[in-house]
Design an enzyme around this catalytic site. Structure first.
Site, short mmCIF file in Angstrom:
data_model
loop_
_atom_site.label_atom_id
_atom_site.label_comp_id
_atom_site.label_asym_id
_atom_site.label_seq_id
_atom_site.Cartn_x
_atom_site.Cartn_y
_atom_site.Cartn_z
N GLU A 1 0.83 -1.22 0.00
CA GLU A 1 0.00 0.00 0.00
C GLU A 1 0.86 1.26 0.00
O GLU A 1 0.49 2.28 0.59
CB GLU A 1 -0.97 0.01 1.19
CG GLU A 1 -2.09 -1.00 1.10
CD GLU A 1 -3.12 -0.66 0.05
OE1 GLU A 1 -3.15 0.49 -0.42
OE2 GLU A 1 -3.89 -1.57 -0.31
N GLY A 2 2.01 1.20 -0.65
CA GLY A 2 2.94 2.31 -0.68
C GLY A 2 3.95 2.15 0.43
O GLY A 2 3.60 2.23 1.61
#
Length: 592
Positions: free
Chosen positions: A442-443
């Site tokens: 998610e980053g």
């Protein structure tokens, strides 16, 4: 490993005594008729029962067995399909879903507590409903009414699952480089072709259908991220009457063999001219994705908190029972050959660090969730705008800091077990392995720090941060004198954060490298300062009650530990920021 018990008392303290969420809900028309404190407490108690009784017992066995791939599909570990069915039948997949389509309609601040419970019980299991909820959120906000009516009810019900198909082998952070193509068809559908990797829940045996949301590019799309569109691509086609039809041209080519979360299927997904439908308008895919991202990134932060909580519960039980050596001040357990290790200063340091980070993280994640609720439901434009800007500011902090602290916490838990912490049967090493991914997906946390520093601080000229620091200063200014032991160092931490923000803003004008060079340590300083605010709020809610209930005395003791031993970390981190970017560029690439 100790049996998992949902920390309901602490959750209720944060919601009802620290933040008084009932007052917030009463002011938000979309929630006033939906939820009250009694309903919320009942929901959390039921969630605690299902996560502890049904899902937690599968954590170790799921890790040992893992998922398996064959040409027919992906099989999850024994017990997962039955547990998922129980979870879905309780309505938990749609806990935050729109009631119009069968969701429970609960605010995010309640959903955040449920997420913590399911992920603490079993992080691999929790990923399946999390991805479904994220896909539902994007559809709810961006899909046509026809698509919503056709897909959302079964997704909220847990009969169908969802996935988000973003990453490709050559395109991770830089999604503008994706090559997956979408060819328009005469009937309004599209043919989707390409390969996606690292797709959580891309294939499994928990539900009868999986609804993939796929980023792809139209033939005439602009270059880069401006040319990305989002498409709904079902695993199994859905007939007009809602029944399932033939299999779509989408398949799982393989699953990854991972360090942790082994019971979560991480898939390579192949789309070979699969039929799909566009979500929102052409070239608006990133906007639809980011609607989900603010919620999902907080959700990943909560995963870090959850693994830390599970680790703490086991570590404190072990520390009370394991006897080794005598206390520095002399024997405590006179009837035993040695004292329980909880008497030793270093074990206490680790346990208190775990406790302070977990409880501070629970308050912070709840605070961010409240901003999401305010941004969604408030009818006051100024209030909504402020909440939206706070969400933008705090989302990268929540994702990165909660997961960084989650890993620190699980490592402490493993260390308390000594050699047994390195052995699989005690469970602590699994939590370290599982937690590690939360800093990556998610980053990555480095990207979160760059987002905070570059977009949210420099990009707003410091205005977003001022919302937060002004709120803290208003709190300390109005606080009673009895809180001075907490508000004094909190004010000093805010002053440091403001000065650090101004320093980076100034240096970035002449050298863009300063943004990236400062970003990770700056995010850490921000996180520790935010936790200090949370601990001061919790101290205010506890002060004067410590004689009535041991819970409040424990809370105050932990607050004092946080301010004495953890908040001072900001000073070395701030010094690193102010060292600037020069030392990062003293070596050429060949010199590394």
């Amino acid at each position: 490993m100790a049996d998992y018990k949902a920390p309901l008392r602490d959750m209720q303290f944060v919601l009802n005594e620290v933040f008084e969420v009932g007052n917030l809900w009463a002011q938000l028309p979309g929630l006033a008729e939906t939820v009250d404190v009694e309903t919320a407490n009942a929901i959390l108690e039921e969630a605690g029962k299902v996560t502890a009784g049904v899902i937690a017992p599968l954590n170790r066995s799921g890790d040992e067995e893992g998922c398996s791939w064959s040409a027919e599909g992906v099989k999850t570990p024994a017990g997962f399909p039955e547990a998922y069915r129980t979870y879905a039948e309780g309505g938990w997949v749609g806990v935050g879903g729109d009631p119009e389509f069968g969701g429970m309609g609960m605010p995010k601040v309640i959903g955040a507590q449920v997420e913590e419970m399911v992920n603490a019980a079993n992080l691999s299991f929790g990923l399946y409903p999390m991805l479904t909820a994220g896909a539902c959120l994007s559809l709810l906000n961006h899909a046509s009414e026809a698509l919503k009516a056709k897909y959302l009810p079964n997704m909220y019900a847990g009969t169908w699952a969802g996935s988000m198909c973003l990453t490709e082998p050559h395109a991770g952070t830089d999604l503008g480089m994706i090559r997956t193509k979408a060819e328009p068809q005469a009937d309004g559908s599209y043919k989707i072709s390409g390969t996606k990797i690292f797709i959580t829940g891309g294939e499994h045996d928990l539900t009868e259908n999986i609804v993939h949301l796929v980023l792809a590019k139209l033939p005439d799309a602009p270059a880069g991220s401006k040319g990305i569109s989002l498409f709904l691509v079902p695993k199994v086609m859905v007939n007009d009457d809602g029944s399932l039809g033939e299999r779509n041209a989408v398949s799982c080519g393989s699953i990854e063999h991972k360090m942790g979360i082994k019971a979560s299927a991480t898939c390579v997904m192949n789309f070979d001219g699969a039929t799909g439908w566009i979500v929102d308008a052409p070239n608006k895919g990133l906007a639809a994705m980011f609607t989900m991202m603010n919620y999902e990134r907080l959700g990943v932060g909560i995963q870090g908190l959850a693994t830390g909580e599970r680790s703490y519960q086991s570590a404190v039980e072990y520390a009370r029972e394991r006897i080794q050596s005598r206390a520095p001040t002399g024997p405590v357990a006179q009837d035993k050959a040695a004292d329980p290790i909880i008497v030793h200063p270093d074990v206490r340091r680790m346990l208190l660090t775990m406790k302070a980070l977990n409880e501070g993280g629970r308050a912070f994640s709840s605070y961010v969730a409240m901003q999401l609720d305010t941004a969604k439901y408030s009818e006051e434009p100024a209030t909504r705008k402020r909440a939206e800007e706070l969400v933008a500011l705090l989302t990268p902090v929540a994702k990165a800091f909660l997961t960084d602290m989650g890993l620190e916490t699980t490592v402490h838990g493993q260390q308390i077990f000594g050699g047994h912490g390195f052995i699989r049967e005690w469970g602590q090493e699994q939590l370290v392995r599982d937690c590690r991914i939360t800093q990556i997906y998610e980053g990555t946390n480095g990207i979160q720090a760059l987002d905070l520093m570059g977009r949210k601080i420099v990009g707003s000229g410091g205005a977003f941060a001022k919302h937060f620091t002004d709120e803290i200063r208003a709190f300390t200014a109005s606080a009673a004198a009895e809180l001075a032991e907490f508000t004094g160092p909190l004010n000093a931490a805010v002053q440091n954060l403001e000065e650090l923000t101004a320093w980076v803003l100034d240096r970035a004008k002449g050298n863009p490298n300063e943004i990236g060079a400062a970003s990770v340590e700056y995010l850490q300083v921000f996180g520790y300062t935010a936790y200090a605010y949370m601990w001061a709020l919790m101290a205010r809610a506890s002060l004067g009650k410590e004689g009535q209930d041991e819970f409040y005395a424990t809370k105050l003791g932990t607050a004092r530990f946080y301010f004495a031993r953890l908040l001072p970390r900001i000073h070395s981190l701030s010094a690193s920021v102010k060292a600037g970017s020069e030392s990062l560029y003293l070596l050429d690439a060949a010199q590394f």
